[in-house]
Design an enzyme around this catalytic site. Structure first.
Site, PDB file in Angstrom:
ATOM      1  N   SER A  78       0.849  -1.186   0.000  1.00 47.77           N
ATOM      2  CA  SER A  78       0.000   0.000   0.000  1.00 47.77           C
ATOM      3  C   SER A  78       0.882   1.232   0.000  1.00 47.77           C
ATOM      4  CB  SER A  78      -0.887   0.030   1.238  1.00 47.77           C
ATOM      5  OG  SER A  78      -1.488   1.308   1.321  1.00 47.77           O
ATOM      6  N   GLY A 138      -6.482   7.054  11.332  1.00 48.32           N
ATOM      7  CA  GLY A 138      -6.388   7.674  12.648  1.00 48.32           C
ATOM      8  C   GLY A 138      -7.414   8.781  12.844  1.00 48.32           C
ATOM      9  N   GLY A 140     -10.599   8.347  13.493  1.00 47.84           N
ATOM     10  CA  GLY A 140     -11.749   7.903  14.286  1.00 47.84           C
ATOM     11  C   GLY A 140     -12.932   7.517  13.405  1.00 47.84           C
ATOM     12  N   LEU A 141     -12.669   7.237  12.137  1.00 42.60           N
ATOM     13  CA  LEU A 141     -13.745   6.900  11.196  1.00 42.60           C
ATOM     14  C   LEU A 141     -13.633   5.443  10.756  1.00 42.60           C
ATOM     15  CD1 LEU A 141     -13.575  10.241   9.162  1.00 42.60           C
ATOM     16  CD2 LEU A 141     -15.203   9.642  10.976  1.00 42.60           C
ATOM     17  N   SER A 142     -12.988   4.642  11.578  1.00 48.32           N
ATOM     18  CA  SER A 142     -12.905   3.191  11.368  1.00 48.32           C
ATOM     19  C   SER A 142     -12.143   2.799  10.117  1.00 48.32           C
ATOM     20  CB  SER A 142     -14.295   2.565  11.291  1.00 48.32           C
ATOM     21  OG  SER A 142     -14.882   2.597  12.525  1.00 48.32           O
ATOM     22  N   SER A 143     -10.997   3.412   9.908  1.00 44.20           N
ATOM     23  CA  SER A 143     -10.187   2.970   8.771  1.00 44.20           C
ATOM     24  C   SER A 143      -9.730   1.531   8.990  1.00 44.20           C
ATOM     25  CB  SER A 143      -8.996   3.897   8.551  1.00 44.20           C
ATOM     26  OG  SER A 143      -8.214   3.962   9.709  1.00 44.20           O
ATOM     27  N   ASP A 198     -17.782  -0.990  14.752  1.00 49.62           N
ATOM     28  CA  ASP A 198     -17.173  -0.539  13.494  1.00 49.62           C
ATOM     29  C   ASP A 198     -17.288  -1.589  12.394  1.00 49.62           C
ATOM     30  OD1 ASP A 198     -16.457   1.427  15.240  1.00 49.62           O
ATOM     31  OD2 ASP A 198     -14.350   0.829  15.356  1.00 49.62           O
ATOM     32  N   TYR A 250      -8.565   3.078  25.958  1.00 50.15           N
ATOM     33  CA  TYR A 250      -9.820   2.424  25.572  1.00 50.15           C
ATOM     34  C   TYR A 250     -10.039   1.189  26.446  1.00 50.15           C
ATOM     35  CZ  TYR A 250     -13.342   0.229  22.567  1.00 50.15           C
ATOM     36  OH  TYR A 250     -14.489  -0.367  22.091  1.00 50.15           O
TER      37      TYR A 250
HETATM   38  C1  GLA Z   1     -14.276   2.454  18.732  1.00 51.21           C
HETATM   39  C2  GLA Z   1     -14.471   0.957  18.856  1.00 51.21           C
HETATM   40  C3  GLA Z   1     -15.948   0.590  18.854  1.00 51.21           C
HETATM   41  C4  GLA Z   1     -16.729   1.420  19.867  1.00 51.21           C
HETATM   42  C5  GLA Z   1     -16.389   2.898  19.728  1.00 51.21           C
HETATM   43  C6  GLA Z   1     -17.016   3.730  20.791  1.00 51.21           C
HETATM   44  O1  GLA Z   1     -14.702   2.902  17.475  1.00 51.21           O
HETATM   45  O2  GLA Z   1     -13.839   0.294  17.783  1.00 51.21           O
HETATM   46  O3  GLA Z   1     -16.081  -0.784  19.112  1.00 51.21           O
HETATM   47  O4  GLA Z   1     -16.516   0.969  21.171  1.00 51.21           O
HETATM   48  O5  GLA Z   1     -14.990   3.113  19.746  1.00 51.21           O
HETATM   49  O6  GLA Z   1     -18.397   3.747  20.651  1.00 51.21           O
END
Ligand code: GLA
Length: 412
Positions: A78, A138, A140-143, A198, A250
């Site tokens: 990548s 990074g 916070g949008l689930s990359s 996510d 977390y």
């Molecule tokens: C991250 C985690 C999720 C969830 C959120 C908070 O995105 O991957 O599983 O816990 O934080 O809602």
């Protein structure tokens, strides 16, 4: 002028992944698959407590071009992550902390194969992968979930597991199995002990809808979420403050919840029926704060879902919906302690610029915030947020307008 983070078109994502594959490996891939990042509208830090969440899938996706190999080798490339081709052996992949642990982004792409094999879907063939990702890393949008889920649907098809179905006619039960595999990859191979929000968003959200997700049994119901038709839009503010889910914070929140549940004699905090008596039963202030967030967030999420189901977001309903979002942020700031100065400034500036409601989204400790605003006013709110960031001396934020897109599937 503010910086917009536009999603690449599907055609561009496919072309980029394909070109990278052929340039790197010298032959054509068998196919190209993609999976989206997500924004969680409300229901934060409740997934691992069995509560409800409300994600939408973003138009920003990770694209993988993949071909099977005859052996058990995996080769990954990548341009956005590293220059060199990473070479791994599927027989030597091991959980974090053990010999054979996999570092960095490769953990997501190889971790899914490992988890599928652990679940009995193996042995899988080795594979070559070229990844082209337009989900901000990074942010916070689930990359990371986008990486896992694109790999999951690719392997599902190439290894003949038949779990996912297509993006248009998804197999819900099969996709739940893939969600579990992707979550295991994240938990055990990448070492972030996250819940299933996510991965579920990436594999099970649908175009034009938010997903009402009940994390007690992972049942999910699509709810129409056409903000434009209600004269609204959802502005996403990527604060670009460093966000990481495997640095202990977390896990510490999750451990607090588990400890509180144990003291209260429930399996999960979603089972707490009466907040006041739960708070009385807890001696430690920190645990009281965590429980207050989780229980109130569950109530806010249910109320928000009810508002969406009742009718269009306008008048009083819009006001209440906005207040629920902002209350969610305040609770995450004060009781759950997962915001940071950038997230708080983003939310405050968006509200001051006329947003109906605003909150951090995702895990927190950096990453992104969302703001519910009038259609067409996202640009003005973005400018106000960018100006506030400049005054504070923060990094320049990036913006997008979130429109709900479809789930992981085959592209070409
Ligand atoms: C991250 C985690 C999720 C969830 C959120 C908070 O995105 O991957 O599983 O816990 O934080 O809602």
């Amino acid at each position: 002028m503010v910086t917009w983070n536009e999603a690449a078109s599907r055609e561009e994502g496919v072309a980029q992944a394909r070109a990278l594959f052929t340039q790197t490996f010298g032959y054509e891939p068998e196919g190209i698959w993609s999976a989206p990042g997500r924004v969680n509208v409300i229901g934060e830090h409740v997934d691992y407590n069995g509560g409800p969440c409300l994600p939408i899938a973003l138009p920003h996706r990770a694209y993988v071009a993949v071909a099977r190999r005859e052996d058990r080798t995996v080769r990954l490339v990548s341009p956005q992550t590293q220059e060199e081709v990473d070479v791994l052996d599927l027989d030597r992949v091991a959980p974090r902390g053990q010999e054979g642990e996999v570092k960095n982004w490769a953990a997501y792409l190889v971790g899914v194969a490992w988890a599928l094999e652990q679940a009995g879907y193996g042995p899988l063939p080795g594979y070559d992968v070229a990844l082209w990702n337009c989900v901000p890393r990074g942010g916070g949008l689930s990359s990371s979930a986008a990486l896992e889920c694109s790999m999951a649907v690719a392997l599902d098809e190439l290894a003949g597991c038949g779990l996912a179905g297509s993006a248009d006619t998804p197999k819900e039960e099969g996709r739940k199995i893939l969600v579990d595999a992707c979550r295991r990859a994240e938990n055990e191979i990448a070492g972030a002990n996250t819940g299933g929000l996510d991965q579920t968003a990436s594999l099970r959200c649908t175009h034009g809808h938010a997903l009402e997700l009940d994390c007690l049994d992972m049942s999910a119901t699509p709810i129409p979420f056409d903000l434009a038709a209600q004269n609204l839009e959802l502005l996403v503010i990527d604060t670009r403050a460093k966000h990481s889910l495997n640095d202990g914070q977390y896990a510490a929140r999750r451990a607090d919840c588990e400890e509180a549940a144990r003291i209260l004699g429930v399996d999960l905090l979603v089972c707490v029926k009466d907040l006041e008596s739960a708070l009385e039963a807890l001696n430690e202030e920190r645990l009281r704060m965590r429980v207050r967030h989780v229980v109130s967030e569950i109530a806010r999420t249910r109320a928000f879902v009810d508002l969406l189901k009742e009718g269009s977001l306008e008048g009083e309903r819009l006001k209440v919906a906005g207040a629920l979002l902002t209350d969610s942020h305040d609770s995450l700031r004060q009781d759950y302690e997962v915001t940071c100065p950038e997230l708080d400034v983003a939310v405050d500036a968006a509200l001051a610029a006329g947003a109906y409601g605003a909150r951090m989204t995702g895990g927190g400790f950096g990453g992104s915030a969302i703001a519910l605003v009038d259609a067409g006013s996202g640009g003005g709110v973005a400018e106000a947020v960018a100006a506030a960031f400049e005054r504070e001396g923060f990094m320049e934020p990036h913006f997008m307008i979130a429109v709900p897109e479809g789930p992981a599937g085959r592209e070409a």
